[in-house]
Design a protein around this motif. Structure first.
Motif, mmCIF file in Angstrom:
data_model
loop_
_atom_site.group_PDB
_atom_site.id
_atom_site.type_symbol
_atom_site.label_atom_id
_atom_site.label_comp_id
_atom_site.label_asym_id
_atom_site.label_seq_id
_atom_site.Cartn_x
_atom_site.Cartn_y
_atom_site.Cartn_z
ATOM 1 N N GLY A 41 0.671 -1.385 0.117
ATOM 2 C CA GLY A 41 -0.053 -0.010 -0.064
ATOM 3 C C GLY A 41 0.852 1.253 -0.133
ATOM 4 N N ALA A 42 2.095 1.044 0.295
ATOM 5 C CA ALA A 42 2.882 2.276 0.092
ATOM 6 C C ALA A 42 3.184 2.787 -1.105
ATOM 7 N N GLU A 43 3.130 1.908 -2.064
ATOM 8 C CA GLU A 43 3.748 2.194 -3.453
ATOM 9 C C GLU A 43 2.806 3.518 -3.979
ATOM 10 N N PRO A 44 1.559 3.663 -3.930
ATOM 11 C CA PRO A 44 0.865 4.731 -4.618
ATOM 12 C C PRO A 44 1.397 6.106 -3.950
ATOM 13 N N LEU A 45 1.556 5.850 -2.395
ATOM 14 C CA LEU A 45 1.960 7.174 -1.561
ATOM 15 C C LEU A 45 3.460 7.583 -1.888
ATOM 16 N N LEU A 46 4.233 6.444 -2.064
ATOM 17 C CA LEU A 46 5.811 6.850 -2.632
ATOM 18 C C LEU A 46 5.719 7.448 -3.736
ATOM 19 N N VAL A 47 5.076 7.103 -4.838
ATOM 20 C CA VAL A 47 4.753 7.434 -6.025
ATOM 21 C C VAL A 47 4.542 8.939 -6.247
ATOM 22 N N PHE A 48 3.450 9.127 -5.366
ATOM 23 C CA PHE A 48 2.849 10.148 -5.443
ATOM 24 C C PHE A 48 3.785 11.461 -4.795
ATOM 25 N N LEU A 49 4.392 11.052 -3.665
ATOM 26 C CA LEU A 49 5.549 11.961 -3.116
ATOM 27 C C LEU A 49 6.486 12.355 -3.982
ATOM 28 N N GLY A 50 6.955 11.367 -4.675
ATOM 29 C CA GLY A 50 8.228 11.554 -5.493
ATOM 30 C C GLY A 50 7.509 12.264 -6.938
ATOM 31 N N LYS A 51 6.677 12.197 -7.154
ATOM 32 C CA LYS A 51 5.929 12.941 -8.387
ATOM 33 C C LYS A 51 5.919 14.581 -7.761
ATOM 34 N N ASP A 119 12.536 2.515 -5.232
ATOM 35 C CA ASP A 119 12.405 2.608 -6.825
ATOM 36 C C ASP A 119 10.861 3.080 -7.015
ATOM 37 N N TYR A 120 10.151 2.995 -6.253
ATOM 38 C CA TYR A 120 8.489 3.568 -6.491
ATOM 39 C C TYR A 120 8.863 5.066 -6.297
ATOM 40 N N PHE A 121 9.458 5.490 -5.300
ATOM 41 C CA PHE A 121 9.617 6.912 -4.893
ATOM 42 C C PHE A 121 10.472 7.427 -5.986
ATOM 43 N N ILE A 122 11.487 6.727 -6.365
ATOM 44 C CA ILE A 122 12.340 7.227 -7.665
ATOM 45 C C ILE A 122 11.814 7.481 -8.886
ATOM 46 N N THR A 123 10.782 6.292 -9.345
ATOM 47 C CA THR A 123 9.954 6.518 -10.307
ATOM 48 C C THR A 123 9.171 7.700 -10.395
ATOM 49 N N GLY A 124 8.415 7.854 -9.134
ATOM 50 C CA GLY A 124 7.503 8.883 -9.080
ATOM 51 C C GLY A 124 8.321 10.302 -9.381
ATOM 52 N N TYR A 125 9.539 10.310 -8.868
ATOM 53 C CA TYR A 125 10.461 11.435 -8.805
ATOM 54 C C TYR A 125 10.499 12.137 -10.482
ATOM 55 N N ILE A 126 11.046 10.919 -11.053
ATOM 56 C CA ILE A 126 11.432 10.914 -12.650
ATOM 57 C C ILE A 126 10.199 11.351 -13.325
ATOM 58 N N THR A 127 9.011 10.774 -12.824
ATOM 59 C CA THR A 127 7.837 10.995 -13.818
ATOM 60 C C THR A 127 7.383 12.463 -13.236
ATOM 61 N N GLY A 128 7.607 12.757 -12.134
ATOM 62 C CA GLY A 128 7.126 14.341 -11.836
ATOM 63 C C GLY A 128 7.927 15.330 -12.775
ATOM 64 N N PHE A 129 9.082 15.028 -12.753
ATOM 65 C CA PHE A 129 10.074 15.690 -13.524
ATOM 66 C C PHE A 129 9.507 15.987 -15.273
ATOM 67 N N ALA A 130 9.242 14.687 -15.555
ATOM 68 C CA ALA A 130 8.687 14.478 -17.036
ATOM 69 C C ALA A 130 7.445 15.202 -17.230
#
Length: 130
Positions: A41-51, A119-130
């Motif tokens: 359940g942390a996946e969507p939260l970490l992706v969101f925070l990274g984005k 990796d979820y957070f990093i994926t979100g971080y890079i996606t937020g940049f894009a």
């Protein structure tokens, strides 16, 4: 942390100041804590925070630095990312349709917590940049 040679950025004893805005990065131990509490359940939260982090940083750079090309803003992003300890982000291909990165020395390879959460957070971080 290596010195950032980007206009508007300053680093002093654990504080990154970018155009008079303090940037705070998630330490991997916080990501490990979230993963132990929420599991998958942390996946969507970490992706969101990274984005959110990636998006707010790139908007600030765009306003302040006014890059003229996608290449220029991508190089700025890669340099900042690589200086923050998450790993070395290398740009492999840049076009108006896509940007291809290679992540080397990913911080998750040196930690005991499951790397997929970082990796979820990093994926979100890079996606937020894009």
């Amino acid at each position: 942390m290596k010195s950032l040679n980007i206009k508007g950025s300053k680093y002093d004893i654990g504080v990154i100041d970018l155009f008079n805005e303090r940037i705070v990065l998630f330490p991997p131990s916080i990501i490990g804590l979230l993963s132990s509490i929420y599991g998958e359940g942390a996946e969507p939260l970490l992706v969101f925070l990274g984005k959110k982090l990636g998006r707010s940083m790139i908007e600030k750079w765009d306003d302040e630095l006014k890059p003229k090309t996608v290449n220029e803003i991508t190089e700025i992003f890669s340099e900042i990312f690589s200086a923050t300890g998450w790993g070395q982000l290398i740009t492999r291909d840049i076009s108006n349709d896509q940007i291809v990165f290679q992540l080397m020395h990913n911080v998750s390879s040196t930690l005991e917590i499951p790397s997929k959460f970082i990796d979820y957070f990093i994926t979100g971080y890079i996606t937020g940049f894009a």
